[in-house]
Motif scaffolding. Structure first.
Motif: not given
Length: 486
Positions: A167, A190, A249, A252-254, A451, A483
């Protein structure tokens, strides 16, 4: 050096043995260590670190003073919750590596905190010695000793990490809040990338604090420790401009932790502030600390002979002491309250006095005057007296009618506060922002956009390194729960 697991408690045999080896009366009879420092006459001619650090012998003796209290209030006074007796008792038994490991359990920047944190208002203010009317254990100096000893040894013990979660999380800003957050999240498994707008990683630690107080080599060593853990850094990247929240986003950053600081300087709004030679402390310190102005760099900086620094905080002290090192013959702190109300650390005030800084307290500039070319040449100062206390407990300054002086100057550095950097708050639709421009967060450091978490000066509007780090740690714990569902 003895190799011992640092995961120990007060009831472990070695700590019990240390306590039983000396009575409390014997411990409290030991005088607090004195910090070796450079001579004031020499240090104003260079940028070398003023405090030289405790020797091993001094550190062991100072650690022996610690009573290893059953309910250590010093820990409650630490915003990041360091196991203070644990690392100090390891110093006492000369297991310096274990002491450093205890620190790194909770702090990503122990060598930094040992130098710049206001321990006298936090951990040391809770030390039981203060109730005995004796000097507190020198917790900050011992923290610095343990971190420096590890750094100078060239040894960095591995830090435990959780299995990789796959993640990605992003951090906007590489100051103390962002680095503390990154350190905790990388240990939780992470993938962490820290984005920095400037060309050097470190945020305010690099551009705001002079090397005579915090050497860049110390900051770089702390950053290398984070890199060893797997934290990635991207320089020259402005979140909100180079990359948007939506771009993060898409990459791919959550989730995102915003730690973009408070880099917007405030001025007083008085006549003459637009004259040449009047600048903010942010600009002055950034030009010198980050851009190398005055040391052969391409960035110019004014070299005033008569310099007035407006304000009484740590940044004001950094600015006026820097001015002395830049050749100022007369360097003045101009502060509208008395010295007792100054928010700067006592150590910084004392060092400034030793270096020849003048303190013009109970004075408030009301106008700057310039020459025919627009250069500042004097300031008009209103003399003040203290009135009734304000909500923060400090007595309010009141002007004395007719008590006005004109003082010759050729440079003014304004250090009366900062405002949050507006770039990220203004670039994200739906992000709740206060009237002061700070990002509004809940108790978990979570913003109105689930987020996005935030901490440090972008939330507080201006605070200390250690408070920013505390925010980063709380945000990391909360984001992890959010998360992972753990």
């Amino acid at each position: 050096m003895e190799k011992t697991d640092h995961k120990t408690s007060r009831d472990d045999a070695w700590r019990v043995g240390l306590r039983e080896a000396m009575t409390a009366r014997e411990r409290t009879a030991i005088r607090r260590a004195e910090m070796p420092m450079l001579d004031a006459t020499y240090r104003v001619s260079c940028n070398e670190e003023v405090n030289r650090g405790l020797s091993a012998e001094q550190a062991v003796t100072e650690a022996t003073r610690c009573l290893d209290c059953p309910d250590p209030q010093c820990v409650t006074g630490c915003p990041v919750g360091i196991n203070i007796p644990g690392f100090i008792k390891n110093i006492q038994r000369k297991n310096f590596a274990a002491a450093a490991a205890v620190l790194k359990d909770t702090s990503a920047l122990p060598a930094v905190c040992g130098r710049v944190c206001p321990q006298e208002k936090q951990c040391e203010s809770r030390c039981i010695y203060t109730k005995m009317k004796k000097p507190a254990v020198a917790i900050g100096w011992l923290e610095r000793f343990a971190a420096d000893t590890e750094r100078l040894s060239g040894r960095r013990d591995a830090v435990a990490k959780a299995p990789a979660r796959g993640i990605k999380v992003a951090v906007a800003g590489s100051g103390p809040a962002g680095l503390a957050f990154a350190g905790d999240m990388i240990k939780l498994g992470y993938e962490v990338t820290v984005f920095e707008a400037l060309h050097e990683i470190g945020g305010v630690l690099k551009y705001g604090i002079p090397e005579f107080r915090l050497p860049n080599a110390v900051v770089d060593a702390e950053l290398d420790s984070l890199r060893d853990l797997g934290v990635k850094f991207r320089k020259d990247c402005i979140i909100g401009k180079t990359l948007s929240y939506e771009d993060l986003l898409a990459e791919g950053y959550k989730a995102v932790f915003v730690a973009s600081g408070a880099g917007l300087p405030r001025f007083m709004g008085i006549p003459g502030e637009n004259l040449i030679g009047v600048m903010s402390s942010n600009e002055y310190l950034t030009r010198i600390n980050l851009m190398g102005a005055g040391r052969g760099g391409m960035t110019p900086v004014a070299r005033g002979r008569r310099v007035a620094v407006i304000g009484g905080g740590n940044t004001a002290m950094d600015s006026v002491r820097t001015a002395r090192r830049m050749g100022a013959e007369r360097a003045m702190i101009v502060y509208r309250r008395s010295e007792a109300e100054m928010p700067a650390r006592l150590e910084e005030v004392e060092h400034a006095k030793e270096e020849g800084v003048e303190f013009m307290t109970l004075c408030n500039p009301i106008e700057y005057r310039g020459d025919e070319r627009g250069n500042v040449r004097s300031m008009i100062v209103q003399r003040m007296e203290l009135g009734e206390p304000e909500p923060d407990g400090r007595r309010s300054p009141v002007a004395i009618p007719g008590a006005v002086d004109e003082i010759e100057i050729d440079e003014v550095i304004v250090s009366v506060g900062v405002s949050p950097n507006p770039l990220i708050p203004d670039s994200i639709e739906g992000l709740d922002v206060s009237k002061r421009g700070t990002i509004v967060v809940n108790d978990n450091m979570q913003s109105s956009i689930p987020l996005i978490f935030a901490g440090g000066d972008i939330v507080r509007g201006g605070a200390t390194v250690i408070l920013a780090m505390g925010d980063g740690r709380r945000a990391a714990a909360a984001m992890h729960r959010y998360l992972s569902g753990e």
